[in-house]
Scaffold this motif. Sequence first.
Motif, PDB file in Angstrom:
ATOM      1  N   PRO B 129     -16.715  12.560  10.062  1.00 38.05           N
ATOM      2  CA  PRO B 129     -15.697  11.498  10.053  1.00 38.05           C
ATOM      3  C   PRO B 129     -16.169  10.191  10.691  1.00 38.05           C
ATOM      4  CG  PRO B 129     -14.679  13.597  10.610  1.00 38.05           C
ATOM      5  CD  PRO B 129     -16.150  13.852  10.507  1.00 38.05           C
ATOM      6  N   THR B 130     -17.074  10.288  11.698  1.00 40.33           N
ATOM      7  CA  THR B 130     -17.539   9.036  12.323  1.00 40.33           C
ATOM      8  C   THR B 130     -18.375   8.202  11.345  1.00 40.33           C
ATOM      9  OG1 THR B 130     -19.410  10.214  13.261  1.00 40.33           O
ATOM     10  CG2 THR B 130     -17.524   9.886  14.693  1.00 40.33           C
ATOM     11  N   ASP B 131     -19.161   8.871  10.465  1.00 39.77           N
ATOM     12  CA  ASP B 131     -19.918   8.133   9.438  1.00 39.77           C
ATOM     13  C   ASP B 131     -18.946   7.394   8.527  1.00 39.77           C
ATOM     14  OD1 ASP B 131     -22.372   9.290  10.293  1.00 39.77           O
ATOM     15  OD2 ASP B 131     -21.972  11.081   9.095  1.00 39.77           O
ATOM     16  N   ARG B 134     -17.341   4.378  10.235  1.00 44.87           N
ATOM     17  CA  ARG B 134     -18.265   3.256  10.400  1.00 44.87           C
ATOM     18  C   ARG B 134     -18.401   2.485   9.083  1.00 44.87           C
ATOM     19  NH1 ARG B 134     -22.181   6.000  12.227  1.00 44.87           N
ATOM     20  NH2 ARG B 134     -23.330   6.035  10.279  1.00 44.87           N
ATOM     21  N   ILE B 135     -18.538   3.225   7.979  1.00 46.64           N
ATOM     22  CA  ILE B 135     -18.720   2.567   6.677  1.00 46.64           C
ATOM     23  C   ILE B 135     -17.424   1.891   6.234  1.00 46.64           C
ATOM     24  CG2 ILE B 135     -19.305   2.967   4.249  1.00 46.64           C
ATOM     25  CD1 ILE B 135     -21.219   5.183   5.273  1.00 46.64           C
ATOM     26  N   LEU B 136     -16.281   2.501   6.523  1.00 41.75           N
ATOM     27  CA  LEU B 136     -14.993   1.831   6.246  1.00 41.75           C
ATOM     28  C   LEU B 136     -14.923   0.500   6.988  1.00 41.75           C
ATOM     29  CD1 LEU B 136     -12.325   4.695   6.228  1.00 41.75           C
ATOM     30  CD2 LEU B 136     -12.804   3.081   4.369  1.00 41.75           C
ATOM     31  N   GLY B 137     -15.477   0.476   8.190  1.00 45.40           N
ATOM     32  CA  GLY B 137     -15.521  -0.757   8.980  1.00 45.40           C
ATOM     33  C   GLY B 137     -16.322  -1.849   8.271  1.00 45.40           C
ATOM     34  N   TYR B 150     -12.068   3.814  -0.163  1.00 42.40           N
ATOM     35  CA  TYR B 150     -12.283   5.253  -0.003  1.00 42.40           C
ATOM     36  C   TYR B 150     -13.775   5.481   0.215  1.00 42.40           C
ATOM     37  CZ  TYR B 150      -7.829   4.803  -2.401  1.00 42.40           C
ATOM     38  OH  TYR B 150      -6.570   4.405  -2.762  1.00 42.40           O
ATOM     39  N   VAL B 151     -14.134   6.224   1.247  1.00 44.04           N
ATOM     40  CA  VAL B 151     -15.543   6.522   1.520  1.00 44.04           C
ATOM     41  C   VAL B 151     -15.732   8.031   1.494  1.00 44.04           C
ATOM     42  CG1 VAL B 151     -17.390   6.422   3.243  1.00 44.04           C
ATOM     43  CG2 VAL B 151     -15.922   4.432   2.871  1.00 44.04           C
TER      44      VAL B 151
END
Lengths: 370, 370
Positions: B129-131, B134-137, B150-151
């Motif tokens: 979930p942290t990956d 980060r990418i949503l950020g 959506y990632v």
Amino acid sequence: MTPENGKEKKDFDAEAAGMKRYRNGEIWEFEDDMGVSDGDGTGVLLGLDGGTTSTVCICMPMIPFSHSQLQSLPILARAVAGCSNHNSVGEIAARETIEQVMADALSKCGSKRSLVQAVCLAVSGVNHPTDQQRILGWLRDIFPSHVRLYVRNDAVAALASGTMGKLHGCVLIAGTGSIAYGFTEDGKEARAAGAGPVLGDWGSGYGIAAQALTAVVRAHDGRGPSTMLTSSILQTLGLSSAEELIGWTYADPSWARIAALVPVVVTCAEAGDEVANKILLDSVQELASSVKAVVERLGLCGQDGKSAFPLVMVGGVLEANRRRWDIGKEVMNCISKYFSGVIPIRPKVEPAVGAAWLAWNFLMKECHKG
Amino acid sequence: MTPENGKEKKDFDAEAAGMKRYRNGEIWEFEDDMGVSDGDGTGVLLGLDGGTTSTVCICMPMIPFSHSQLQSLPILARAVAGCSNHNSVGEIAARETIEQVMADALSKCGSKRSLVQAVCLAVSGVNHPTDQQRILGWLRDIFPSHVRLYVRNDAVAALASGTMGKLHGCVLIAGTGSIAYGFTEDGKEARAAGAGPVLGDWGSGYGIAAQALTAVVRAHDGRGPSTMLTSSILQTLGLSSAEELIGWTYADPSWARIAALVPVVVTCAEAGDEVANKILLDSVQELASSVKAVVERLGLCGQDGKSAFPLVMVGGVLEANRRRWDIGKEVMNCISKYFSGVIPIRPKVEPAVGAAWLAWNFLMKECHKG
């Protein structure tokens, strides 16, 4: 900017800086403050052991003593730095580490480059004559032309540290990386393993730890048996789940960081974990088979397979300790089944001292020739 | 300057640049020249498939059609870029690649960010979930706030490409990396493998090629049988000796460069080389066991083990071809022995289209909820 571009940029900067490296580089500024002329001071030798985890440089006085006195030769200075394997940290970083650690050693004992008689640089990542030539090129830029320069794989210094500088027998190194290297008395040499993590160096500290991490992922996936390694490794790394291991693994490409997990694997094996035990047993087989390959190719064991030859054992993975699981002892048990004449040696000095002894030996040979 | 310092420097630059990224970044300059107001033009969807070798972005019109019409939806634009796995190339390079390929796709079809309704970014290296966060950020910095984002792991898009956007069944990807990923109809998910080269991804293209390189080193050392792989690989790489392989391997850390040797391994196996055959047979077992782990954890095969479920197969290693050694076919033979209900699917569209279909599905679900 891609990482490749970044690397090119740095190469370019370093090349430009390299033009004025000799005498003017910041690293060597201490020489200007010494106030001694080149004629003063005693001649010295530098021996350097560059591994994937750390680099050690030893400075010794160059006295034309006899070979048997080598062991009593004083160490004038010792300096330590990080990884100098160019395959692991890149060429620029490796070169800077090597230059800095040599400068530190000379500075510590109040010596300087013009007093150096010979340098033996024994570094991991020297696998081919082109590696040797490239590193000799770096050294030529650093030292005055009278200095004798020798570049070898770090395994050669480790062997010398156990044989008083004599290149005969086999050495097995198992630290972050692993390699077996041997010499016959008439100068033939052979090696096995030492090809790094991508090329199947499974007996090394890195190999042991990478297999342990893999076992954790497999257990989590349901592809492998559950293992005590999961809780032990996650706790050691401060992670809360096996998924987080992937991010941890690739966040930093340092091989030494992975290899640092070996003690966790040993602890789990000693507590009876089957997965951890199998990983250690496999590594023992790998290490023993590397030695076997070298000994057989060089015929060190004689035609009857029973001749005496020294086997020098070096590196964190092989170090004798008070644990029940002693990898070095298991490797030796394995090898003495193949070769009854093997004489195990655990050196009393570090490989960098071996490198300095080699520098002395090489220089003496050249003097006798001349 | 060490490589680490270089990386920090780049992170810093990128962060500073990121402050004015939205609307002002060079990548998005084409939008200023379009001369259309935000109200003009049709809404669009972006589907992105980011792998370890390449990244593809597809732009589709956002029409509230029915699900059965998804397949006939036109592709407005397609753009291609390099690796976007942050574990392989680092975070900055991955982020730039993703941003550039999305800008290219929008620019090609004369659209722009304000017209985007939803983005589905399916990239390898999303393991936790942290990956994802980060990418949503990153995406939040790039797109206006109305855009749905959506990632997912790239495996999810590959599954969708074979199931018309429906998340049910299992997908096996074997390209440079490998992963098995599955969903039950009620939304449970599971994965196996996909942990990259350090963590035992032996069924992947990288895994196959790394084992072939290892076999060459072992044969050369005298630790393994001689193999046709030696001459074939050295010739392919333009090297003259096995020692040179070590330098070649570590000169460039790209996983895709190693994986590109898979066809050489297949050719040697077809010519009867035992070492190459064993490597391919092992990879078949690895890939099949990854699928088995996912199917069993999710119970996709039903309680009797015979229920029907789709298995989508994607990636260069699995592609059907006219060779005698067909890795994909062997994997399927293996899996159908475990699960008689398996329905193999080789998608007719690429995973990036699957990602665009997912964006459509996710958006429709949200609309129905609202």
